[in-house]
Write a protein that holds these residues in place. Structure first.
Motif, PDB file in Angstrom:
ATOM      1  N   HIS A 178       0.821  -1.213   0.000  1.00 25.23           N
ATOM      2  CA  HIS A 178       0.000   0.000   0.000  1.00 25.23           C
ATOM      3  C   HIS A 178       0.856   1.264   0.000  1.00 25.23           C
ATOM      4  CE1 HIS A 178      -3.793  -2.057   0.297  1.00 25.23           C
ATOM      5  NE2 HIS A 178      -3.197  -2.893   1.119  1.00 25.23           N
ATOM      6  N   PRO A 179       1.674   1.439  -1.047  1.00 20.72           N
ATOM      7  CA  PRO A 179       2.525   2.627  -1.097  1.00 20.72           C
ATOM      8  C   PRO A 179       1.721   3.921  -1.132  1.00 20.72           C
ATOM      9  CG  PRO A 179       2.526   1.499  -3.214  1.00 20.72           C
ATOM     10  CD  PRO A 179       1.816   0.604  -2.243  1.00 20.72           C
ATOM     11  N   GLU A 180       0.473   3.868  -1.570  1.00 19.89           N
ATOM     12  CA  GLU A 180      -0.374   5.063  -1.607  1.00 19.89           C
ATOM     13  C   GLU A 180      -0.733   5.563  -0.206  1.00 19.89           C
ATOM     14  OE1 GLU A 180      -3.316   1.724  -1.155  1.00 19.89           O
ATOM     15  OE2 GLU A 180      -1.402   1.982  -2.184  1.00 19.89           O
ATOM     16  N   LEU A 181      -0.585   4.705   0.794  1.00 19.32           N
ATOM     17  CA  LEU A 181      -0.876   5.086   2.183  1.00 19.32           C
ATOM     18  C   LEU A 181       0.392   5.372   2.996  1.00 19.32           C
ATOM     19  CD1 LEU A 181      -3.642   2.478   3.080  1.00 19.32           C
ATOM     20  CD2 LEU A 181      -3.939   4.853   2.345  1.00 19.32           C
ATOM     21  N   ALA A 182       1.553   5.124   2.410  1.00 18.43           N
ATOM     22  CA  ALA A 182       2.803   5.211   3.170  1.00 18.43           C
ATOM     23  C   ALA A 182       3.077   6.618   3.700  1.00 18.43           C
ATOM     24  CB  ALA A 182       3.973   4.717   2.320  1.00 18.43           C
ATOM     25  N   ASP A 183       2.845   7.649   2.887  1.00 14.30           N
ATOM     26  CA  ASP A 183       3.107   9.015   3.353  1.00 14.30           C
ATOM     27  C   ASP A 183       2.183   9.397   4.508  1.00 14.30           C
ATOM     28  OD1 ASP A 183       5.139   9.348   1.490  1.00 14.30           O
ATOM     29  OD2 ASP A 183       3.895  10.508   0.092  1.00 14.30           O
ATOM     30  N   ASP A 184       0.892   9.091   4.370  1.00 11.16           N
ATOM     31  CA  ASP A 184      -0.059   9.407   5.446  1.00 11.16           C
ATOM     32  C   ASP A 184       0.254   8.614   6.707  1.00 11.16           C
ATOM     33  OD1 ASP A 184      -1.384  11.271   3.907  1.00 11.16           O
ATOM     34  OD2 ASP A 184      -3.087   9.975   3.434  1.00 11.16           O
ATOM     35  N   ALA A 185       0.585   7.348   6.552  1.00 13.27           N
ATOM     36  CA  ALA A 185       0.925   6.524   7.719  1.00 13.27           C
ATOM     37  C   ALA A 185       2.150   7.084   8.428  1.00 13.27           C
ATOM     38  CB  ALA A 185       1.159   5.072   7.306  1.00 13.27           C
ATOM     39  N   ALA A 186       3.149   7.498   7.668  1.00  6.33           N
ATOM     40  CA  ALA A 186       4.358   8.064   8.263  1.00  6.33           C
ATOM     41  C   ALA A 186       4.036   9.363   9.012  1.00  6.33           C
ATOM     42  CB  ALA A 186       5.403   8.318   7.183  1.00  6.33           C
ATOM     43  N   LEU A 187       3.196  10.197   8.434  1.00  3.88           N
ATOM     44  CA  LEU A 187       2.790  11.441   9.091  1.00  3.88           C
ATOM     45  C   LEU A 187       2.060  11.146  10.403  1.00  3.88           C
ATOM     46  CD1 LEU A 187       2.338  14.512   9.190  1.00  3.88           C
ATOM     47  CD2 LEU A 187       0.290  14.139   7.786  1.00  3.88           C
ATOM     48  N   LEU A 188       1.153  10.184  10.375  1.00  8.24           N
ATOM     49  CA  LEU A 188       0.393   9.837  11.578  1.00  8.24           C
ATOM     50  C   LEU A 188       1.301   9.280  12.672  1.00  8.24           C
ATOM     51  CD1 LEU A 188      -2.709   8.353   9.781  1.00  8.24           C
ATOM     52  CD2 LEU A 188      -2.620  10.512  11.075  1.00  8.24           C
ATOM     53  N   VAL A 189       2.234   8.412  12.304  1.00  9.45           N
ATOM     54  CA  VAL A 189       3.192   7.880  13.282  1.00  9.45           C
ATOM     55  C   VAL A 189       4.018   9.026  13.857  1.00  9.45           C
ATOM     56  CG1 VAL A 189       5.303   6.506  13.533  1.00  9.45           C
ATOM     57  CG2 VAL A 189       3.302   5.539  12.384  1.00  9.45           C
ATOM     58  N   SER A 190       4.414   9.958  13.026  1.00 10.74           N
ATOM     59  CA  SER A 190       5.210  11.090  13.481  1.00 10.74           C
ATOM     60  C   SER A 190       4.438  11.940  14.489  1.00 10.74           C
ATOM     61  CB  SER A 190       5.631  11.928  12.280  1.00 10.74           C
ATOM     62  OG  SER A 190       6.507  12.947  12.665  1.00 10.74           O
ATOM     63  N   GLU A 191       3.186  12.240  14.187  1.00  7.69           N
ATOM     64  CA  GLU A 191       2.385  13.063  15.094  1.00  7.69           C
ATOM     65  C   GLU A 191       2.110  12.340  16.414  1.00  7.69           C
ATOM     66  OE1 GLU A 191       1.766  16.203  14.768  1.00  7.69           O
ATOM     67  OE2 GLU A 191       2.564  16.309  12.746  1.00  7.69           O
ATOM     68  N   LEU A 192       1.683  11.081  16.337  1.00 10.89           N
ATOM     69  CA  LEU A 192       1.385  10.333  17.562  1.00 10.89           C
ATOM     70  C   LEU A 192       2.656  10.034  18.354  1.00 10.89           C
ATOM     71  CD1 LEU A 192      -1.379   7.873  16.322  1.00 10.89           C
ATOM     72  CD2 LEU A 192      -1.656  10.075  17.491  1.00 10.89           C
ATOM     73  N   GLY A 193       3.730   9.704  17.671  1.00  8.87           N
ATOM     74  CA  GLY A 193       4.997   9.454  18.347  1.00  8.87           C
ATOM     75  C   GLY A 193       5.547  10.715  19.000  1.00  8.87           C
ATOM     76  N   GLY A 194       5.433  11.824  18.306  1.00 15.20           N
ATOM     77  CA  GLY A 194       5.868  13.097  18.878  1.00 15.20           C
ATOM     78  C   GLY A 194       5.091  13.439  20.135  1.00 15.20           C
ATOM     79  N   ASN A 195       3.783  13.203  20.098  1.00 12.70           N
ATOM     80  CA  ASN A 195       2.958  13.436  21.294  1.00 12.70           C
ATOM     81  C   ASN A 195       3.379  12.529  22.440  1.00 12.70           C
ATOM     82  OD1 ASN A 195       1.489  15.439  20.062  1.00 12.70           O
ATOM     83  ND2 ASN A 195      -0.324  14.191  19.730  1.00 12.70           N
ATOM     84  N   ALA A 196       3.681  11.284  22.130  1.00 13.42           N
ATOM     85  CA  ALA A 196       4.108  10.354  23.178  1.00 13.42           C
ATOM     86  C   ALA A 196       5.405  10.832  23.824  1.00 13.42           C
ATOM     87  CB  ALA A 196       4.289   8.950  22.605  1.00 13.42           C
ATOM     88  N   VAL A 197       6.350  11.276  23.018  1.00  7.90           N
ATOM     89  CA  VAL A 197       7.635  11.743  23.556  1.00  7.90           C
ATOM     90  C   VAL A 197       7.447  13.028  24.374  1.00  7.90           C
ATOM     91  CG1 VAL A 197       9.892  12.698  22.915  1.00  7.90           C
ATOM     92  CG2 VAL A 197       9.054  10.624  21.806  1.00  7.90           C
ATOM     93  N   LEU A 198       6.649  13.968  23.856  1.00  9.48           N
ATOM     94  CA  LEU A 198       6.483  15.253  24.535  1.00  9.48           C
ATOM     95  C   LEU A 198       5.612  15.172  25.786  1.00  9.48           C
ATOM     96  CD1 LEU A 198       5.979  17.711  21.556  1.00  9.48           C
ATOM     97  CD2 LEU A 198       7.893  17.662  23.154  1.00  9.48           C
ATOM     98  N   HIS A 199       4.547  14.376  25.720  1.00  7.81           N
ATOM     99  CA  HIS A 199       3.532  14.426  26.772  1.00  7.81           C
ATOM    100  C   HIS A 199       3.310  13.121  27.526  1.00  7.81           C
ATOM    101  CE1 HIS A 199       2.525  18.238  24.941  1.00  7.81           C
ATOM    102  NE2 HIS A 199       2.234  17.652  23.804  1.00  7.81           N
ATOM    103  N   GLY A 200       3.722  11.988  26.969  1.00  7.43           N
ATOM    104  CA  GLY A 200       3.310  10.722  27.544  1.00  7.43           C
ATOM    105  C   GLY A 200       4.379   9.835  28.129  1.00  7.43           C
TER     106      GLY A 200
END
Length: 138
Positions: A37-59
């Motif tokens: 599903h290469p058509e979803l790879a960019d969106d998936a990477a963005l979502l992981v980045s946002e959720l991962g960033g939140n985990a590092v900053l706040h969780g």
């Protein structure tokens, strides 16, 4: 709606440092592409980045890891990021124009088809889903 039974699954724990978010984002992009599903790879990477960033900053707590899980089902790709701070539940909010942070969940809500938060025995998991286009068979 219950999540799909996974056809493919990946889980990895990361140290709570910004560099780990970069590694998780790159891993998600690569795996989603490899899973067909290469058509979803960019969106998936963005979502992981946002959720991962939140985990590092706040969780995250000192010496406690955060986890990124990717699951490919027949109908969706599910991304879940868990961290040890269950008492700090994420929420959508409007960030001021002069604020550097505060837009991550708005991005997740805008890109993902669904998102939510699950309480865990220790901590929480923030998850989101991207719909998978069904292949038409002849």
């Amino acid at each position: 709606m219950e999540p799909d039974a996974p056809l493919r699954y990946d889980r990895l724990d990361y140290t709570p440092f910004p560099r780990s978010v970069t590694l998780a984002r790159r891993r998600a992009h690569r795996l989603i592409g490899e899973w067909g599903h290469p058509e979803l790879a960019d969106d998936a990477a963005l979502l992981v980045s946002e959720l991962g960033g939140n985990a590092v900053l706040h969780g995250c707590l000192r010496d406690r890891l955060f986890r990124v899980e990717l699951a490919l089902g027949e109908r969706c790709v599910r991304i879940a990021v868990s961290d040890p701070k269950g008492e700090l539940r994420p929420r959508l909010r409007e960030a001021g124009s002069d604020e550097m942070f505060g837009r991550g969940l708005l991005i997740v809500a805008g890109v993902a088809d669904r998102w939510g938060v699950d309480e865990l025995g220790v901590g929480k998991a923030v998850w989101c889903e991207l719909g998978v286009a069904s292949a038409v068979t002849a």
